[in-house]
Design a protein around this motif. Structure first.
Motif, PDB file in Angstrom:
ATOM      1  N   ASN A  94      66.803  50.936  36.331  1.00  0.00           N
ATOM      2  CA  ASN A  94      68.142  51.240  35.844  1.00  0.00           C
ATOM      3  C   ASN A  94      68.565  50.379  34.654  1.00  0.00           C
ATOM      4  OD1 ASN A  94      69.039  53.306  37.928  1.00  0.00           O
ATOM      5  ND2 ASN A  94      68.439  51.632  39.266  1.00  0.00           N
ATOM      6  N   GLU A  95      68.816  49.098  34.880  1.00  0.00           N
ATOM      7  CA  GLU A  95      69.321  48.247  33.805  1.00  0.00           C
ATOM      8  C   GLU A  95      68.313  48.057  32.675  1.00  0.00           C
ATOM      9  OE1 GLU A  95      72.057  47.510  37.142  1.00  0.00           O
ATOM     10  OE2 GLU A  95      69.903  47.727  36.940  1.00  0.00           O
ATOM     11  N   VAL A  96      67.063  47.712  33.014  1.00  0.00           N
ATOM     12  CA  VAL A  96      66.066  47.466  31.967  1.00  0.00           C
ATOM     13  C   VAL A  96      65.749  48.762  31.217  1.00  0.00           C
ATOM     14  CG1 VAL A  96      63.694  46.757  31.490  1.00  0.00           C
ATOM     15  CG2 VAL A  96      65.086  45.436  33.093  1.00  0.00           C
ATOM     16  N   ALA A  97      65.413  49.806  31.943  1.00  0.00           N
ATOM     17  CA  ALA A  97      65.096  51.083  31.300  1.00  0.00           C
ATOM     18  C   ALA A  97      66.302  51.654  30.566  1.00  0.00           C
ATOM     19  CB  ALA A  97      64.584  52.080  32.331  1.00  0.00           C
ATOM     20  N   GLY A  98      67.512  51.327  31.058  1.00  0.00           N
ATOM     21  CA  GLY A  98      68.728  51.843  30.433  1.00  0.00           C
ATOM     22  C   GLY A  98      69.216  51.013  29.264  1.00  0.00           C
ATOM     23  N   GLY A  99      68.537  49.884  28.994  1.00  0.00           N
ATOM     24  CA  GLY A  99      68.889  49.070  27.841  1.00  0.00           C
ATOM     25  C   GLY A  99      70.043  48.121  28.055  1.00  0.00           C
ATOM     26  N   THR A 100      70.464  47.930  29.313  1.00  0.00           N
ATOM     27  CA  THR A 100      71.581  47.021  29.586  1.00  0.00           C
ATOM     28  C   THR A 100      71.136  45.724  30.260  1.00  0.00           C
ATOM     29  OG1 THR A 100      72.040  48.038  31.743  1.00  0.00           O
ATOM     30  CG2 THR A 100      73.197  48.938  29.816  1.00  0.00           C
ATOM     31  N   GLY A 101      69.863  45.647  30.605  1.00  0.00           N
ATOM     32  CA  GLY A 101      69.379  44.463  31.318  1.00  0.00           C
ATOM     33  C   GLY A 101      68.010  44.015  30.851  1.00  0.00           C
ATOM     34  N   LEU A 102      67.707  42.748  31.127  1.00  0.00           N
ATOM     35  CA  LEU A 102      66.402  42.176  30.799  1.00  0.00           C
ATOM     36  C   LEU A 102      65.854  41.450  32.018  1.00  0.00           C
ATOM     37  CD1 LEU A 102      67.234  40.544  27.332  1.00  0.00           C
ATOM     38  CD2 LEU A 102      65.979  42.682  27.710  1.00  0.00           C
ATOM     39  N   LEU A 103      64.595  41.712  32.325  1.00  0.00           N
ATOM     40  CA  LEU A 103      63.900  40.947  33.353  1.00  0.00           C
ATOM     41  C   LEU A 103      63.225  39.781  32.651  1.00  0.00           C
ATOM     42  CD1 LEU A 103      62.912  40.546  36.260  1.00  0.00           C
ATOM     43  CD2 LEU A 103      60.985  42.057  35.730  1.00  0.00           C
ATOM     44  N   VAL A 104      63.622  38.559  32.991  1.00  0.00           N
ATOM     45  CA  VAL A 104      63.178  37.379  32.265  1.00  0.00           C
ATOM     46  C   VAL A 104      62.193  36.561  33.091  1.00  0.00           C
ATOM     47  CG1 VAL A 104      63.905  35.219  31.180  1.00  0.00           C
ATOM     48  CG2 VAL A 104      65.332  37.264  30.972  1.00  0.00           C
ATOM     49  N   THR A 116      52.135  38.905  34.521  1.00  0.00           N
ATOM     50  CA  THR A 116      53.560  38.905  34.811  1.00  0.00           C
ATOM     51  C   THR A 116      53.963  40.250  35.392  1.00  0.00           C
ATOM     52  OG1 THR A 116      55.732  38.350  33.890  1.00  0.00           O
ATOM     53  CG2 THR A 116      54.273  39.708  32.518  1.00  0.00           C
ATOM     54  N   ILE A 117      55.227  40.387  35.717  1.00  0.00           N
ATOM     55  CA  ILE A 117      55.749  41.652  36.234  1.00  0.00           C
ATOM     56  C   ILE A 117      55.903  42.632  35.075  1.00  0.00           C
ATOM     57  CG2 ILE A 117      57.736  42.747  37.340  1.00  0.00           C
ATOM     58  CD1 ILE A 117      58.231  40.101  38.801  1.00  0.00           C
ATOM     59  N   PRO A 118      55.471  43.880  35.227  1.00  0.00           N
ATOM     60  CA  PRO A 118      55.623  44.854  34.148  1.00  0.00           C
ATOM     61  C   PRO A 118      57.075  44.951  33.684  1.00  0.00           C
ATOM     62  CG  PRO A 118      54.185  45.727  35.846  1.00  0.00           C
ATOM     63  CD  PRO A 118      54.755  44.446  36.387  1.00  0.00           C
ATOM     64  N   GLY A 119      57.268  44.916  32.360  1.00  0.00           N
ATOM     65  CA  GLY A 119      58.603  45.011  31.796  1.00  0.00           C
ATOM     66  C   GLY A 119      59.300  43.683  31.591  1.00  0.00           C
ATOM     67  N   ALA A 120      58.656  42.573  32.005  1.00  0.00           N
ATOM     68  CA  ALA A 120      59.285  41.260  31.887  1.00  0.00           C
ATOM     69  C   ALA A 120      59.147  40.696  30.476  1.00  0.00           C
ATOM     70  CB  ALA A 120      58.676  40.283  32.888  1.00  0.00           C
ATOM     71  N   LEU A 121      60.175  39.966  30.060  1.00  0.00           N
ATOM     72  CA  LEU A 121      60.216  39.292  28.775  1.00  0.00           C
ATOM     73  C   LEU A 121      60.116  37.790  29.028  1.00  0.00           C
ATOM     74  CD1 LEU A 121      60.971  39.221  25.657  1.00  0.00           C
ATOM     75  CD2 LEU A 121      63.353  39.086  26.441  1.00  0.00           C
ATOM     76  N   ASN A 122      59.280  37.100  28.271  1.00  0.00           N
ATOM     77  CA  ASN A 122      59.114  35.657  28.461  1.00  0.00           C
ATOM     78  C   ASN A 122      60.125  34.863  27.641  1.00  0.00           C
ATOM     79  OD1 ASN A 122      56.655  33.121  27.697  1.00  0.00           O
ATOM     80  ND2 ASN A 122      57.924  33.269  29.505  1.00  0.00           N
ATOM     81  N   ILE A 123      61.053  34.203  28.353  1.00  0.00           N
ATOM     82  CA  ILE A 123      61.955  33.228  27.737  1.00  0.00           C
ATOM     83  C   ILE A 123      61.791  31.949  28.546  1.00  0.00           C
ATOM     84  CG2 ILE A 123      64.307  32.638  27.029  1.00  0.00           C
ATOM     85  CD1 ILE A 123      65.005  35.580  27.110  1.00  0.00           C
ATOM     86  N   PRO A 124      60.935  31.030  28.106  1.00  0.00           N
ATOM     87  CA  PRO A 124      60.669  29.815  28.871  1.00  0.00           C
ATOM     88  C   PRO A 124      61.952  29.026  29.128  1.00  0.00           C
ATOM     89  CG  PRO A 124      59.110  30.057  27.063  1.00  0.00           C
ATOM     90  CD  PRO A 124      60.177  31.083  26.846  1.00  0.00           C
ATOM     91  N   PHE A 125      62.051  28.462  30.329  1.00  0.00           N
ATOM     92  CA  PHE A 125      63.243  27.687  30.686  1.00  0.00           C
ATOM     93  C   PHE A 125      63.532  26.589  29.676  1.00  0.00           C
ATOM     94  CE2 PHE A 125      59.849  25.107  32.390  1.00  0.00           C
ATOM     95  CZ  PHE A 125      60.314  23.799  32.291  1.00  0.00           C
ATOM     96  N   SER A 126      62.479  26.010  29.105  1.00  0.00           N
ATOM     97  CA  SER A 126      62.639  24.911  28.149  1.00  0.00           C
ATOM     98  C   SER A 126      63.341  25.366  26.868  1.00  0.00           C
ATOM     99  CB  SER A 126      61.274  24.306  27.816  1.00  0.00           C
ATOM    100  OG  SER A 126      60.374  25.304  27.361  1.00  0.00           O
ATOM    101  N   ALA A 127      63.213  26.661  26.537  1.00  0.00           N
ATOM    102  CA  ALA A 127      63.847  27.179  25.320  1.00  0.00           C
ATOM    103  C   ALA A 127      65.358  27.283  25.466  1.00  0.00           C
ATOM    104  CB  ALA A 127      63.268  28.546  24.973  1.00  0.00           C
ATOM    105  N   LEU A 128      65.845  27.246  26.706  1.00  0.00           N
ATOM    106  CA  LEU A 128      67.278  27.381  26.961  1.00  0.00           C
ATOM    107  C   LEU A 128      67.979  26.035  27.075  1.00  0.00           C
ATOM    108  CD1 LEU A 128      67.052  30.296  29.534  1.00  0.00           C
ATOM    109  CD2 LEU A 128      67.742  30.450  27.138  1.00  0.00           C
ATOM    110  N   SER A 129      67.248  24.969  26.824  1.00  0.00           N
ATOM    111  CA  SER A 129      67.830  23.633  26.874  1.00  0.00           C
ATOM    112  C   SER A 129      68.874  23.453  25.777  1.00  0.00           C
ATOM    113  CB  SER A 129      66.724  22.580  26.716  1.00  0.00           C
ATOM    114  OG  SER A 129      67.289  21.303  26.525  1.00  0.00           O
TER     115      SER A 129
END
Length: 210
Positions: A94-104, A116-129
């Motif tokens: 729903n959210e990911v396919a619908g363009g309103t959500g991201l699986l991170v 990884t899980i199909p459809g997941a986007l890699n945003i490393p925790f360290s990048a959010l520091s």
């Protein structure tokens, strides 16, 4: 009159014979697989059909030193909903396919590239520091907008974050960093089971860029 012993033996024989027939390994009783399209690419998630399949490598361990591999709480932060596998599948549909959500996938890239899980986007925790000078750019990529010296998250993506498993602190740390940056808790979901539970259930994975 049929003897009780003979009757029980017949029932046991029937049950054993019935249980040995090959069956499709479904996700739920009424769902064999989940399919969705993301950025023009089709994905299908199902469970491994090999009844002899087992976990491999790091995910077979039952003991890891703490810290850093400490058991994480079910509730990672106030207002952040915790998801299981079925909720993640629905989120993808729903959210990911619908363009309103991201699986991170909040793990470091060295873990992400292994699978990884199909459809997941890699945003490393360290990048959010908060120490990352590009944090604001990342938040804007997630849908935040400039609002007179601050950021407006009212149109930001719904996020579902995961890492290696219930013993992994990478996605909880990423969630904490997002909350500290002002990301609304109601727009963040936490998949506590992560790759450990996903693999344990035999659900599909992909190796990125392959």
């Amino acid at each position: 009159m049929v003897r009780i012993g003979a009757l029980i033996a017949a029932v046991v024989t029937f049950a054993f014979a019935s249980g040995t027939s090959a069956q499709t390994v479904k996700i739920t009783e009424d769902k064999a697989s989940v399919s969705f399209v993301l950025n023009g690419q089709s994905y299908t998630i199902e469970r491994n059909q090999d009844e002899n399949a087992t976990l491999e490598a790091e995910f077979t361990k039952t003991s890891r030193s703490c810290p850093p591999f400490c058991v994480q709480p079910i509730s990672v932060a106030e207002g952040v909903e915790t998801y299981g596998e079925l909720e993640i599948l629905s989120f993808l549909e729903n959210e990911v396919a619908g363009g309103t959500g991201l699986l991170v996938d909040a793990r470091l890239p060295e873990f992400y590239v292994k699978g990884t899980i199909p459809g997941a986007l890699n945003i490393p925790f360290s990048a959010l520091s908060t120490d990352n000078p590009y944090l604001t750019d990342i938040l804007k990529a997630l849908g935040a907008k400039d609002a007179g010296g601050s950021l407006d998250f009212s149109s930001a993506f719904q996020l579902a974050l995961f890492c290696n498993g219930p013993w992994c602190g990478q996605s909880p740390r990423a969630i904490t960093e997002l909350l500290d940056a002002g990301y609304p808790a109601e727009r963040i979901k936490y998949y506590r089971g992560g790759m450990q539970d996903w693999l344990g259930l035999g659900l599909s994975t992909i190796v990125p860029n392959q």
